[in-house]
Design an enzyme around this catalytic site. Sequence first.
Site, PDB file in Angstrom:
ATOM      1  N   HIS A  41      39.591  39.454  34.491  1.00 33.39           N
ATOM      2  CA  HIS A  41      39.457  40.012  35.846  1.00 33.39           C
ATOM      3  C   HIS A  41      39.381  41.539  35.838  1.00 33.39           C
ATOM      4  O   HIS A  41      39.244  42.156  36.880  1.00 33.39           O
ATOM      5  CB  HIS A  41      40.623  39.574  36.737  1.00 33.39           C
ATOM      6  CG  HIS A  41      40.632  38.113  37.055  1.00 33.39           C
ATOM      7  ND1 HIS A  41      41.382  37.212  36.335  1.00 33.39           N
ATOM      8  CD2 HIS A  41      39.971  37.398  37.989  1.00 33.39           C
ATOM      9  CE1 HIS A  41      41.197  35.998  36.843  1.00 33.39           C
ATOM     10  NE2 HIS A  41      40.350  36.075  37.837  1.00 33.39           N
ATOM     11  N   HIS A  99      32.737  32.239  45.380  1.00 33.62           N
ATOM     12  CA  HIS A  99      33.222  32.595  44.036  1.00 33.62           C
ATOM     13  C   HIS A  99      33.820  31.370  43.342  1.00 33.62           C
ATOM     14  O   HIS A  99      33.484  31.063  42.193  1.00 33.62           O
ATOM     15  CB  HIS A  99      34.273  33.705  44.135  1.00 33.62           C
ATOM     16  CG  HIS A  99      34.926  34.059  42.833  1.00 33.62           C
ATOM     17  ND1 HIS A  99      34.581  35.169  42.113  1.00 33.62           N
ATOM     18  CD2 HIS A  99      35.875  33.425  42.109  1.00 33.62           C
ATOM     19  CE1 HIS A  99      35.303  35.210  40.999  1.00 33.62           C
ATOM     20  NE2 HIS A  99      36.106  34.154  40.971  1.00 33.62           N
ATOM     21  N   GLU A 100      34.715  30.682  44.044  1.00 35.28           N
ATOM     22  CA  GLU A 100      35.438  29.567  43.419  1.00 35.28           C
ATOM     23  C   GLU A 100      34.513  28.388  43.124  1.00 35.28           C
ATOM     24  O   GLU A 100      34.584  27.796  42.047  1.00 35.28           O
ATOM     25  CB  GLU A 100      36.611  29.139  44.297  1.00 35.28           C
ATOM     26  CG  GLU A 100      37.736  30.169  44.355  1.00 35.28           C
ATOM     27  CD  GLU A 100      38.328  30.467  42.980  1.00 35.28           C
ATOM     28  OE1 GLU A 100      38.444  29.546  42.163  1.00 35.28           O
ATOM     29  OE2 GLU A 100      38.669  31.632  42.716  1.00 35.28           O
ATOM     30  N   GLU A 103      33.793  35.229  35.254  1.00 39.29           N
ATOM     31  CA  GLU A 103      34.265  35.848  36.502  1.00 39.29           C
ATOM     32  C   GLU A 103      33.123  36.593  37.208  1.00 39.29           C
ATOM     33  O   GLU A 103      32.960  36.505  38.420  1.00 39.29           O
ATOM     34  CB  GLU A 103      35.399  36.836  36.197  1.00 39.29           C
ATOM     35  CG  GLU A 103      36.757  36.187  36.156  1.00 39.29           C
ATOM     36  CD  GLU A 103      37.051  35.459  37.445  1.00 39.29           C
ATOM     37  OE1 GLU A 103      36.889  36.063  38.523  1.00 39.29           O
ATOM     38  OE2 GLU A 103      37.423  34.285  37.400  1.00 39.29           O
ATOM     39  N   TYR A 120      36.707  30.873  28.781  1.00 42.25           N
ATOM     40  CA  TYR A 120      37.388  31.768  29.719  1.00 42.25           C
ATOM     41  C   TYR A 120      38.309  32.716  28.966  1.00 42.25           C
ATOM     42  O   TYR A 120      39.521  32.706  29.132  1.00 42.25           O
ATOM     43  CB  TYR A 120      38.151  30.925  30.745  1.00 42.25           C
ATOM     44  CG  TYR A 120      38.452  31.646  32.041  1.00 42.25           C
ATOM     45  CD1 TYR A 120      37.419  31.970  32.925  1.00 42.25           C
ATOM     46  CD2 TYR A 120      39.738  31.981  32.391  1.00 42.25           C
ATOM     47  CE1 TYR A 120      37.685  32.622  34.114  1.00 42.25           C
ATOM     48  CE2 TYR A 120      40.021  32.630  33.582  1.00 42.25           C
ATOM     49  CZ  TYR A 120      38.984  32.947  34.434  1.00 42.25           C
ATOM     50  OH  TYR A 120      39.261  33.583  35.629  1.00 42.25           O
ATOM     51  N   ASP A 174      45.748  38.421  30.874  1.00 41.22           N
ATOM     52  CA  ASP A 174      44.658  38.041  31.790  1.00 41.22           C
ATOM     53  C   ASP A 174      43.506  37.374  31.020  1.00 41.22           C
ATOM     54  O   ASP A 174      42.337  37.680  31.223  1.00 41.22           O
ATOM     55  CB  ASP A 174      44.151  39.265  32.578  1.00 41.22           C
ATOM     56  CG  ASP A 174      43.091  38.916  33.612  1.00 41.22           C
ATOM     57  OD1 ASP A 174      43.178  37.834  34.210  1.00 41.22           O
ATOM     58  OD2 ASP A 174      42.152  39.730  33.792  1.00 41.22           O
ATOM     59  N   HIS A 234      32.446  28.793  40.077  1.00 37.70           N
ATOM     60  CA  HIS A 234      33.097  28.446  38.800  1.00 37.70           C
ATOM     61  C   HIS A 234      32.721  27.015  38.403  1.00 37.70           C
ATOM     62  O   HIS A 234      32.550  26.713  37.223  1.00 37.70           O
ATOM     63  CB  HIS A 234      34.618  28.563  38.906  1.00 37.70           C
ATOM     64  CG  HIS A 234      35.139  29.948  38.679  1.00 37.70           C
ATOM     65  ND1 HIS A 234      34.805  30.709  37.584  1.00 37.70           N
ATOM     66  CD2 HIS A 234      35.992  30.715  39.403  1.00 37.70           C
ATOM     67  CE1 HIS A 234      35.417  31.882  37.652  1.00 37.70           C
ATOM     68  NE2 HIS A 234      36.142  31.914  38.749  1.00 37.70           N
TER      69      HIS A 234
HETATM   70 ZN   LIG Z   1      37.347  33.512  39.388  1.00 35.26          ZN
END
Ligand SMILES: [Zn+2]
Length: 361
Positions: free
Chosen positions: A266, A164-165, A188, A179, A261, A168
């Site tokens: 998210h 996941h990271e 995301e 974002y 957020d 990005h």
């Molecule tokens: Zn993320």
Amino acid sequence: MSKIILVRNMHGFIPTYLLTELVARNPELYAFADTIAETAKLYATSPIRTNPHLRFVGAGKGDIEIYDCEASTRRPGKKARFEGEQATGNADVDNAYDFTRWVREYFLNVHGRNSIDGSGMKLISSVNYGRGYNNAYWDGRQMTYGKGDGSIFSSFVIADVCGHEIAHGVTQHMANIEYYGQSGALNEHISDVFGEAIEMYAKAIPTAKADWVIGNGIFMPGINGTGIRNMLNPGTAYNDKKLGKDPQPGHMKDYVKTSGDNGGVHYNSGIPNRAFALFAIDLGGNVWDKATKIWYAALANAGNRPSFASFSHQTIEACKVLGTADDLAKLRSAWDRVGVIPNAKGIDDLTPDVGDRSEEE
Ligand SMILES: [Zn+2]
């Protein structure tokens, strides 16, 4: 002349709203307040914060470098295991090495992409950051993993968290998606798609056997949760008095209109996540056979402020090239089942246009 809006986001795996919830519900666990402070520090010193246009590009094959912070907050830390070196016996070091290799192999073998930047950028990670740090963080240049507090969270060196990271970083290089709001939720979402796909690819899990859980194994025993998000059934990943309940919607009728957020990045990622999982399940086989290839092609044409409508349109355009008429019908049905209507010119008119964004240029 319209302004280009850039958002100074925080690319931590655990969303700030959940860390805040954890502090409120567990005042005795100081590690969570510390985690918020440390995450803010990582953000403040992040190279992409100082210069959002900065891109680290390499000229290699994505060589891996793993460092051990040994519970300090100095990065990168002590050299622990570099490309080609033998296992060390330290689980976080060796797992970070293996999972990073999975990410590299997935992008190379499935998408023909040489590392994050497409030209062999080094894959640098620091594990065991801080004391009981409850997050994993991508800062534009490297990965940083905490060991977790050992009460609620276990180590953050987990395959789909790593995927996941690092994804990005891929998104940052391919589309630099804003974002905030629906663009941010898609950013995301794309990280969840690749995070899950990388794990399925490395473990040879067919789509029919996927668990669709992001961050499985992240909780200590006794916590009522399977992970941080469930792509197929958003809102069902956890429900525990120490954490609260997973707040993700899985349909446009439950869309979360918030300026917190980063405009609900998210929260609302649950909607495209569910569309992707439904589509992949209907296709059968392996998720990387067609589904992630279609998403990767859509990402390349997404622009930097896609809405759910315009991104879903791009997936349909990609499917016309990469899939059959039958696949296309399945894709249209998946978007329909989450209430998203594909539209090339669709804009995000649901997210409040205020909040924690900053304007530049
Ligand atoms: Zn993320």
